[in-house]
Motif scaffolding. Structure first.
Motif, mmCIF file in Angstrom:
data_model
loop_
_atom_site.group_PDB
_atom_site.id
_atom_site.type_symbol
_atom_site.label_atom_id
_atom_site.label_comp_id
_atom_site.label_asym_id
_atom_site.label_seq_id
_atom_site.Cartn_x
_atom_site.Cartn_y
_atom_site.Cartn_z
ATOM 1 N N ALA A 161 11.667 -9.526 28.238
ATOM 2 C CA ALA A 161 10.752 -9.024 29.264
ATOM 3 C C ALA A 161 10.206 -10.173 30.100
ATOM 4 C CB ALA A 161 9.611 -8.263 28.612
ATOM 5 N N VAL A 162 9.804 -9.855 31.303
ATOM 6 C CA VAL A 162 9.214 -10.828 32.228
ATOM 7 C C VAL A 162 7.834 -10.309 32.631
ATOM 8 C CG1 VAL A 162 9.469 -12.037 34.425
ATOM 9 C CG2 VAL A 162 11.497 -11.434 33.085
ATOM 10 N N PRO A 163 6.777 -11.147 32.450
ATOM 11 C CA PRO A 163 6.780 -12.463 31.813
ATOM 12 C C PRO A 163 6.965 -12.341 30.310
ATOM 13 C CG PRO A 163 4.530 -11.789 32.248
ATOM 14 C CD PRO A 163 5.413 -10.733 32.851
ATOM 15 N N PRO A 164 7.354 -13.442 29.639
ATOM 16 C CA PRO A 164 7.501 -13.375 28.180
ATOM 17 C C PRO A 164 6.157 -13.053 27.536
ATOM 18 C CG PRO A 164 8.524 -15.358 29.076
ATOM 19 C CD PRO A 164 7.716 -14.762 30.184
ATOM 20 N N ALA A 165 6.083 -11.977 26.828
ATOM 21 C CA ALA A 165 4.853 -11.550 26.174
ATOM 22 C C ALA A 165 5.210 -10.950 24.832
ATOM 23 C CB ALA A 165 4.102 -10.533 27.041
ATOM 24 N N LYS A 166 4.212 -10.893 23.955
ATOM 25 C CA LYS A 166 4.425 -10.288 22.637
ATOM 26 C C LYS A 166 3.921 -8.852 22.585
ATOM 27 C CE LYS A 166 4.439 -14.495 19.813
ATOM 28 N NZ LYS A 166 3.824 -15.183 18.638
ATOM 29 N N HIS A 167 2.825 -8.587 23.297
ATOM 30 C CA HIS A 167 2.222 -7.261 23.198
ATOM 31 C C HIS A 167 1.678 -6.818 24.552
ATOM 32 C CE1 HIS A 167 1.651 -9.167 19.162
ATOM 33 N NE2 HIS A 167 2.209 -8.028 18.785
ATOM 34 N N GLU B 81 -8.400 11.579 26.746
ATOM 35 C CA GLU B 81 -7.713 11.041 25.583
ATOM 36 C C GLU B 81 -7.700 9.524 25.720
ATOM 37 O OE1 GLU B 81 -3.995 12.997 25.584
ATOM 38 O OE2 GLU B 81 -4.819 14.924 24.986
ATOM 39 N N ALA B 82 -8.872 8.943 25.542
ATOM 40 C CA ALA B 82 -9.024 7.511 25.784
ATOM 41 C C ALA B 82 -8.395 6.675 24.694
ATOM 42 C CB ALA B 82 -10.509 7.165 25.923
ATOM 43 N N GLY B 83 -8.006 7.288 23.591
ATOM 44 C CA GLY B 83 -7.345 6.534 22.540
ATOM 45 C C GLY B 83 -8.316 6.104 21.465
ATOM 46 N N HIS B 84 -8.101 4.909 20.968
ATOM 47 C CA HIS B 84 -8.930 4.375 19.900
ATOM 48 C C HIS B 84 -10.259 3.886 20.472
ATOM 49 C CE1 HIS B 84 -5.440 4.431 17.166
ATOM 50 N NE2 HIS B 84 -4.750 4.092 18.248
ATOM 51 N N ALA B 85 -11.350 4.320 19.862
ATOM 52 C CA ALA B 85 -12.671 3.964 20.372
ATOM 53 C C ALA B 85 -12.902 2.461 20.287
ATOM 54 C CB ALA B 85 -13.747 4.702 19.562
ATOM 55 N N LEU B 86 -13.703 1.953 21.236
ATOM 56 C CA LEU B 86 -14.063 0.532 21.241
ATOM 57 C C LEU B 86 -15.116 0.299 20.160
ATOM 58 C CD1 LEU B 86 -14.156 -0.188 25.069
ATOM 59 C CD2 LEU B 86 -12.313 -0.622 23.441
ATOM 60 N N ASP B 87 -14.635 0.252 18.953
ATOM 61 C CA ASP B 87 -15.484 0.147 17.764
ATOM 62 C C ASP B 87 -15.301 -1.235 17.148
ATOM 63 O OD1 ASP B 87 -15.861 0.446 14.689
ATOM 64 O OD2 ASP B 87 -16.830 2.236 15.521
ATOM 65 N N PRO B 88 -16.358 -1.852 16.594
ATOM 66 C CA PRO B 88 -16.215 -3.177 15.968
ATOM 67 C C PRO B 88 -15.152 -3.232 14.879
ATOM 68 C CG PRO B 88 -18.529 -2.651 16.262
ATOM 69 C CD PRO B 88 -17.763 -1.419 16.638
ATOM 70 N N ASP B 89 -14.835 -2.090 14.292
ATOM 71 C CA ASP B 89 -13.827 -2.068 13.230
ATOM 72 C C ASP B 89 -12.399 -1.991 13.765
ATOM 73 O OD1 ASP B 89 -15.758 -2.161 11.237
ATOM 74 O OD2 ASP B 89 -15.962 0.025 11.172
ATOM 75 N N LEU B 90 -12.242 -1.887 15.079
ATOM 76 C CA LEU B 90 -10.901 -1.801 15.649
ATOM 77 C C LEU B 90 -10.227 -3.166 15.571
ATOM 78 C CD1 LEU B 90 -8.716 -0.209 17.174
ATOM 79 C CD2 LEU B 90 -9.852 -0.888 19.312
ATOM 80 N N HIS B 91 -9.174 -3.251 14.807
ATOM 81 C CA HIS B 91 -8.413 -4.488 14.706
ATOM 82 C C HIS B 91 -6.995 -4.178 14.250
ATOM 83 C CE1 HIS B 91 -9.866 -3.843 10.587
ATOM 84 N NE2 HIS B 91 -8.772 -4.481 10.212
ATOM 85 N N VAL B 92 -6.103 -5.148 14.462
ATOM 86 C CA VAL B 92 -4.708 -5.007 14.056
ATOM 87 C C VAL B 92 -4.339 -6.237 13.230
ATOM 88 C CG1 VAL B 92 -4.038 -3.536 15.992
ATOM 89 C CG2 VAL B 92 -3.954 -6.013 16.257
ATOM 90 N N SER B 93 -3.058 -6.385 12.950
ATOM 91 C CA SER B 93 -2.632 -7.466 12.063
ATOM 92 C C SER B 93 -2.336 -8.771 12.789
ATOM 93 C CB SER B 93 -1.383 -7.023 11.286
ATOM 94 O OG SER B 93 -0.348 -6.672 12.182
ATOM 95 N N ASP B 94 -2.569 -8.801 14.096
ATOM 96 C CA ASP B 94 -2.242 -9.995 14.882
ATOM 97 C C ASP B 94 -3.534 -10.685 15.331
ATOM 98 O OD1 ASP B 94 -1.699 -11.374 17.652
ATOM 99 O OD2 ASP B 94 0.275 -11.130 16.725
ATOM 100 N N PRO B 95 -3.761 -11.949 14.916
ATOM 101 C CA PRO B 95 -5.021 -12.637 15.252
ATOM 102 C C PRO B 95 -5.254 -12.779 16.746
ATOM 103 C CG PRO B 95 -3.834 -13.815 13.520
ATOM 104 C CD PRO B 95 -2.905 -12.779 14.046
ATOM 105 N N GLY B 96 -4.177 -13.072 17.509
ATOM 106 C CA GLY B 96 -4.331 -13.240 18.948
ATOM 107 C C GLY B 96 -4.765 -11.961 19.630
ATOM 108 N N VAL B 97 -4.154 -10.844 19.240
ATOM 109 C CA VAL B 97 -4.536 -9.550 19.798
ATOM 110 C C VAL B 97 -5.962 -9.210 19.395
ATOM 111 C CG1 VAL B 97 -4.068 -7.078 19.769
ATOM 112 C CG2 VAL B 97 -2.171 -8.696 19.890
ATOM 113 N N ASP B 98 -6.319 -9.495 18.141
ATOM 114 C CA ASP B 98 -7.668 -9.166 17.669
ATOM 115 C C ASP B 98 -8.747 -9.904 18.452
ATOM 116 O OD1 ASP B 98 -7.041 -7.247 15.790
ATOM 117 O OD2 ASP B 98 -6.809 -8.692 14.164
#
Length: 366
Positions: A134-140, A47-64
């Motif tokens: 949280a430590v260290p301060p992180a968003k995601h 259950e590897a999760g979401h495939a490493l596909d070019p269309d995989l993206h979210v609403s956060d530019p830094g994460v993308d």
């Protein structure tokens, strides 16, 4: 409950050990050469999760940006996104052999770990919004499924803030955050006085009792549940055994406890715990208070949503961090660990089985 896998060890004509796991990967052992009969498949479909596909993206530019580097298996791009501290290192979460610990990584070690992630990543399991405090301060926290070979899949993690990697969880040791912190971990509130509280009367009263070492106030903070006793043999976390004068099914006032295994303690047997918690030279301070949300499908022996971590005040204290679990009225359970466990192990234990605020939720199980 989830599926179980059983492993038997055999010597001569006897079973000499039985080991039960809820992870198929844990039942597999070593390289192919160790098998007398190879399993038809080394593990269930990952259950590897979401495939490493070019269309995989979210609403956060830094994460993308980090996702695209991962999808392209571009180790250099990920390495360029690492934010090092003043010592030229980055915080990493590691398990040696099984307990979590924090270890700084220099750039060369970071490249080794990121290479393993980019070459062995099977998919993105999920992306979790990291709570404030949280430590260290992180968003995601980007949770990545890693193929270790021989059918074993483990999680690795990248802590992200503004498109930069501020922490790395090595494969097999991802410390999941809680849903939120009611009181942030001690490490993120140095020198704060007075110690913060939640504003929840029964929680704050219990914390005060433990910090003061007030034996009777600790006793008064417990909420005992009525559980019917049994005369049948039972294992850990099973119903309590009836006493000689109690017929089967008699309601008994109990609290849940765990050290290496879970067990129930009667209200009139609580003195042993009080002796343990208030022994000479033992003192406590508040480590953190977590909201882990409602129990997930994996469940927990305790199943409460508010958890307080209490740390020893001295490094040489022979008591590790304990966890108080609260019902809607008081302390319903205590987890004192298997041996002396650090606070980090507590965060890992309770965060792993808690609800999360997802930026990208894991896909439904097949």
């Amino acid at each position: 409950m989830t599926s179980e896998a059983w492993r038997f060890a055999i010597a001569g004509n006897n079973v000499v050990e039985l080991w039960i796991s809820r992870s198929w990967a844990s039942v597999l052992y070593g390289p192919y050469e160790n098998y007398l009969v190879l399993p038809s498949r080394l593990a269930p479909p990952p259950e590897a999760g979401h495939a490493l596909d070019p269309d995989l993206h979210v609403s956060d530019p830094g994460v993308d940006r980090l996702l695209q580097a991962l999808i392209q298996r571009d180790t250099k791009a990920l390495a360029a996104a690492v934010l090092y501290d003043g010592n030229g290192t980055i915080r990493s979460e590691q398990c040696t052999p099984s307990r979590p610990r924090i270890q700084p990584l220099d750039p060369r070690s970071v490249e080794v770990e990121l290479t393993q992630i980019t070459t062995r990543a099977g998919g993105v399991h999920s992306i979790i919004n990291v709570p404030e405090g949280a430590v260290p301060p992180a968003k995601h926290l980007i949770v990545i499924s890693i193929d270790k070979g021989h059918g074993e899949w483990v999680d690795a993690g990248l802590l992200e803030a503004n498109g930069q990697i501020v922490g790395i969880s090595l494969a097999g040791c991802v410390i999941m955050p809680p849903l939120r912190f009611l009181v942030a971990p001690l490490e993120s509130r140095p020198g704060t006085t007075p110690e913060p509280r939640t504003g929840i009367t029964y929680v704050d009263r219990a914390i005060d009792a433990y910090e003061a070492g007030d034996r009777e106030a600790i006793r008064a903070a417990f909420i005992f549940r009525s559980i019917r006793c049994t005369t049948d043999p039972n294992g850990s976390d099973g119903p309590p055994r009836c006493r000689a004068d109690e017929p089967p099914g008699t309601p008994v006032a109990m609290a849940s406890f765990a050290s290496c295994e879970g067990y129930y303690t009667r209200a009139d047997e609580i003195d042993g715990f009080l002796n343990y918690i208030t022994a000479p030279g033992v003192a406590w301070r508040l480590g953190a208070i977590l909201d882990v949300g409602p129990p997930t499908e994996n469940g927990r022996f305790f199943g409460e949503s508010t958890i307080a971590l209490l740390e020893p005040t001295r490094s040489d204290q022979e008591r590790g961090t304990i966890a108080l679990l609260f019902s809607s009225r008081g302390v319903s359970a205590v987890w004192s660990g298997c041996g002396v466990e650090p606070t980090l192990a507590r965060l890992a234990r309770f965060g792993q089985s808690s609800a999360h605020d997802y930026l990208l939720a894991p896909p439904p199980k097949r």
